[in-house]
Write an enzyme that holds these catalytic residues in place. Structure first.
Site, PDB file in Angstrom:
ATOM      1  N   GLY A 134     -43.574 -43.163  64.851  1.00 43.63           N
ATOM      2  CA  GLY A 134     -44.361 -43.710  63.761  1.00 43.63           C
ATOM      3  C   GLY A 134     -43.567 -44.531  62.769  1.00 43.63           C
ATOM      4  O   GLY A 134     -43.998 -45.601  62.332  1.00 43.63           O
ATOM      5  N   ARG A 135     -42.369 -44.065  62.403  1.00 42.32           N
ATOM      6  CA  ARG A 135     -41.576 -44.769  61.393  1.00 42.32           C
ATOM      7  C   ARG A 135     -40.921 -46.026  61.953  1.00 42.32           C
ATOM      8  O   ARG A 135     -40.317 -46.794  61.204  1.00 42.32           O
ATOM      9  CB  ARG A 135     -40.538 -43.823  60.816  1.00 42.32           C
ATOM     10  CG  ARG A 135     -39.636 -43.175  61.859  1.00 42.32           C
ATOM     11  CD  ARG A 135     -38.985 -41.926  61.289  1.00 42.32           C
ATOM     12  NE  ARG A 135     -38.171 -41.205  62.257  1.00 42.32           N
ATOM     13  CZ  ARG A 135     -38.658 -40.349  63.151  1.00 42.32           C
ATOM     14  NH1 ARG A 135     -39.952 -40.134  63.222  1.00 42.32           N
ATOM     15  NH2 ARG A 135     -37.856 -39.703  63.971  1.00 42.32           N
ATOM     16  N   LYS A 165     -52.776 -42.416  66.135  1.00 40.85           N
ATOM     17  CA  LYS A 165     -52.673 -42.492  67.596  1.00 40.85           C
ATOM     18  C   LYS A 165     -53.702 -41.588  68.264  1.00 40.85           C
ATOM     19  O   LYS A 165     -54.389 -41.991  69.202  1.00 40.85           O
ATOM     20  CB  LYS A 165     -51.260 -42.131  68.056  1.00 40.85           C
ATOM     21  CG  LYS A 165     -51.054 -42.256  69.564  1.00 40.85           C
ATOM     22  CD  LYS A 165     -49.643 -41.858  69.985  1.00 40.85           C
ATOM     23  CE  LYS A 165     -48.628 -42.870  69.520  1.00 40.85           C
ATOM     24  NZ  LYS A 165     -47.259 -42.581  70.029  1.00 40.85           N
ATOM     25  N   LYS A 201     -48.312 -28.895  58.107  1.00 39.05           N
ATOM     26  CA  LYS A 201     -49.649 -29.263  58.576  1.00 39.05           C
ATOM     27  C   LYS A 201     -50.336 -28.067  59.241  1.00 39.05           C
ATOM     28  O   LYS A 201     -51.527 -27.822  59.046  1.00 39.05           O
ATOM     29  CB  LYS A 201     -49.562 -30.424  59.568  1.00 39.05           C
ATOM     30  CG  LYS A 201     -49.164 -31.760  58.952  1.00 39.05           C
ATOM     31  CD  LYS A 201     -49.181 -32.842  60.018  1.00 39.05           C
ATOM     32  CE  LYS A 201     -48.858 -34.198  59.447  1.00 39.05           C
ATOM     33  NZ  LYS A 201     -48.894 -35.252  60.471  1.00 39.05           N
ATOM     34  N   GLU A 222     -54.950 -36.036  57.276  1.00 38.43           N
ATOM     35  CA  GLU A 222     -55.133 -36.817  56.064  1.00 38.43           C
ATOM     36  C   GLU A 222     -55.856 -38.131  56.351  1.00 38.43           C
ATOM     37  O   GLU A 222     -56.755 -38.550  55.603  1.00 38.43           O
ATOM     38  CB  GLU A 222     -53.775 -37.117  55.411  1.00 38.43           C
ATOM     39  CG  GLU A 222     -52.973 -35.883  55.040  1.00 38.43           C
ATOM     40  CD  GLU A 222     -52.007 -35.452  56.130  1.00 38.43           C
ATOM     41  OE1 GLU A 222     -51.004 -34.800  55.790  1.00 38.43           O
ATOM     42  OE2 GLU A 222     -52.244 -35.775  57.326  1.00 38.43           O
ATOM     43  N   HIS A 262     -32.535 -49.237  34.266  1.00 43.10           N
ATOM     44  CA  HIS A 262     -33.040 -48.559  33.075  1.00 43.10           C
ATOM     45  C   HIS A 262     -33.665 -47.216  33.418  1.00 43.10           C
ATOM     46  O   HIS A 262     -34.419 -46.649  32.617  1.00 43.10           O
ATOM     47  CB  HIS A 262     -34.051 -49.455  32.362  1.00 43.10           C
ATOM     48  CG  HIS A 262     -33.434 -50.696  31.797  1.00 43.10           C
ATOM     49  ND1 HIS A 262     -32.960 -50.768  30.510  1.00 43.10           N
ATOM     50  CD2 HIS A 262     -33.175 -51.903  32.365  1.00 43.10           C
ATOM     51  CE1 HIS A 262     -32.455 -51.971  30.294  1.00 43.10           C
ATOM     52  NE2 HIS A 262     -32.576 -52.681  31.395  1.00 43.10           N
ATOM     53  N   GLU A 304     -36.537 -38.745  57.967  1.00 44.30           N
ATOM     54  CA  GLU A 304     -37.323 -38.131  59.028  1.00 44.30           C
ATOM     55  C   GLU A 304     -36.599 -38.229  60.360  1.00 44.30           C
ATOM     56  O   GLU A 304     -36.824 -37.430  61.262  1.00 44.30           O
ATOM     57  CB  GLU A 304     -38.707 -38.780  59.125  1.00 44.30           C
ATOM     58  CG  GLU A 304     -39.693 -37.983  59.984  1.00 44.30           C
ATOM     59  CD  GLU A 304     -41.120 -38.466  59.841  1.00 44.30           C
ATOM     60  OE1 GLU A 304     -41.588 -39.221  60.721  1.00 44.30           O
ATOM     61  OE2 GLU A 304     -41.769 -38.095  58.844  1.00 44.30           O
TER      62      GLU A 304
END
Length: 547
Positions: A274-275, A214, A518, A220, A390, A360
């Site tokens: 964001g999510r 944004k 961050k 990152e 498994h 979050e």
């Protein structure tokens, strides 16, 4: 009590409605699911709800009719209806940031009025969707050409968190039925190994990068974007950036400085977390892969679930039921985690997406009024079946702690291997039944005796083969894994997360905890970091690793 976002919040555990739930839990705590099924032959039908093509069978939860009645009373006592109205009306329920929460507007049909903080927003939403669709069609029909005149065969999405997990999951879920379209790749980790592997697999002349940030400053994301830009410029020259990069961002100055044409920047809004953003321009890479028509089907399924959430009675409301059952399992039965087991390989990234959505949102230290939470919100984890059988199902069956499971099962497959689909379905149903049923010592004894075992060997073997059972699960059925039903499934869990936040008195829409690490990483990268008095001795001793 006032419903203002910042008003005093009574912890759920201190309410009369929850006290009634706990009293009931103490009285029925020894009841077994096997006995409940034996006593009520209609249980499988009565503890079941459907919406938007999805079916929720919650008959394997450790509840009875009275439990459900008491949990529904908790929803009423926590004023869930009013909070739902405030959410859908676009009020600033994210009070710590003064923002509305309107991801529901991103999937509303054209012409349906939607508002955020009193301002109508549906026109802006569809303007962006239309621009996304027009651009996607140009790439998909080969009208858009790279710097050397080549068509685009690969799209690389560069983003992190919600800017990666949502579109990645959607692409993986729908690619098999999407038909033609560029291949989709995803780069999120700042570890250069991920980007390097993607760059080795694509041709710079035929690759389009979608940089999603944004502010166009996400650490990152911009590290990966700048590295990808250098790779492209080395191969095709600086002018090629405009033909091979687009942005999902609102920072047009930074986008332009990067070399991207402002007309190829697609914006989104502060009222989209964001999510919750895959439905917006953040989903551009998904639209490029599956096409605008299928992307709109995804939106339609989500909107259908939103309408169900608003209109259905709580007793038949899928997100409400899921939220109430989750609180029952965690706060009444003491289950510390929630397991997600999609029996569909195409949903391999679903648990990853859902982890961010839930943890979050509701992984908070304080309630809406700033007072500490009284109980930790449960961790969520999982993997696709049958792989998970498994891996960690051994613990689910015989571990001392109980971890409720959501089994997600698309019934019809989109491949030509029907026998494997039958085997997959049988495994999902069998695991849910086995978790509930368990196996007693007497059953183990009879089984081993029938195989000829006796004496001390028999007695020593029995405890290792006993399964406690009585382990709760939901079974969520989809008719098939297509765009509409995937959208409905995702929106169901989004609204479940909201329901949980209301029941627990939490603001689900800020994420201050994401920022601390961050900020510290930025400090460590400063030239004088070794003199930073705020750093502990251990961290300072490792600064040499930075070079």
């Amino acid at each position: 009590m006032s419903i203002s976002a910042g008003a005093a919040v009574i912890p759920l555990e201190r309410t009369d409605a929850w006290s009634a739930v706990l009293s009931h839990a103490r009285a029925t705590g020894s009841d077994s699911l096997n006995a409940l099924f034996a006593a009520d032959e209609t249980r499988a039908q009565s503890l079941c709800a459907t919406a938007c093509g999805l079916t929720l069978d919650f008959s394997k939860q450790r509840i009875d009719a009275r439990t459900l009645e008491l949990l529904l009373a908790v929803a009423e006592a926590r004023d869930l209806k009013t909070w739902r109205t405030r959410l859908m009306a676009g009020e600033a329920i994210n009070h710590t940031e003064g923002r509305a929460v309107m991801h529901v507007a991103l999937r509303a049909p054209r012409g349906l009025p939607m508002f955020a903080d009193g301002k109508r927003i549906d026109g802006d939403v569809h303007d962006v969707l239309d621009r996304m669709a027009a651009f996607s069609e140009r790439v998909r029909d080969w009208s858009w050409r790279g710097a050397r005149g080549d068509t685009i065969t690969d799209v690389v999405n560069i983003g992190i968190g919600g800017s990666d997990l949502g579109p990645r999951m959607v692409c993986e879920a729908l690619t098999a039925i999407a038909g033609k379209g560029p291949r989709a790749h995803f780069v999120a980790n700042v570890d250069g190994a991920q980007l390097a592997a993607v760059l080795e697999s694509v041709d710079p002349a035929r690759t389009l990068f979608v940089v999603t940030s944004k502010t166009f400053t996400t650490q990152e994301t911009m590290a990966n974007a700048n590295a990808a830009r250098r790779w492209l410029v080395d191969a095709l020259g600086a002018p090629a950036v405009a033909k091979h990069f687009v942005a999902v961002s609102t920072n047009l100055d930074a986008v332009t400085a990067f070399g991207i044409e402002p007309t190829n920047a697609f914006g989104f809004w502060d009222w989209v977390g964001g999510r919750y953003s895959v439905w917006s321009a953040v989903g551009l890479s998904a639209m490029l892969r599956v096409g605008p028509a299928m992307f709109r089907e995804l939106l339609a399924g989500a909107h259908a679930m939103d309408r169900h959430f608003v209109e259905a009675p709580f007793a038949q409301n899928l997100p409400v039921l899921l939220g109430l059952l989750a609180v029952w399992n965690q706060s009444a039965l003491g289950c510390s985690t929630q397991v997600i087991a999609p029996y569909a390989q195409r949903l391999v990234f679903f648990a990853d997406w859902l982890q961010q959505l839930e943890m979050e949102s509701n992984g908070k230290y304080v309630m809406r009024d700033g007072t500490p939470v009284t109980r930790s919100t449960p961790a969520l984890w999982g993997d696709v079946g049958t792989n998970s059988q498994h891996a960690f199902f051994q613990m689910l069956h015989q571990g001392p702690e109980v971890h409720p499971v959501d089994f997600i099962l698309p019934v019809k497959a989109d491949h030509a291997l029907p026998e494997q689909q039958r085997l997959l379905i049988a495994n999902a149903l069998a695991q849910a039944a086995a978790l509930m049923r368990g196996k007693t010592a007497d059953e183990v004894r009879a089984e081993l005796v029938a195989k000829g075992m006796k004496g001390e060997a028999l007695e020593q073997a029995i405890p290792h083969r006993v399964f406690p059972g009585n382990r709760p699960s939901n079974l969520i059925l989809l008719p098939r894994l297509d765009a509409f039903h995937l959208g409905a499934l995702m929106a169901m869990y989004e609204q479940r997360t909201f329901v949980l936040s209301v029941l627990w008195g939490i603001n689900a829409y800020d994420q201050w905890g994401v920022e601390l690490g961050k900020q510290l990483a930025t400090r460590l990268l400063q030239p004088d970091a070794k003199h930073d008095p705020g750093l502990d001795g251990s961290t300072r001793s490792h600064l040499g690793l930075l070079g």
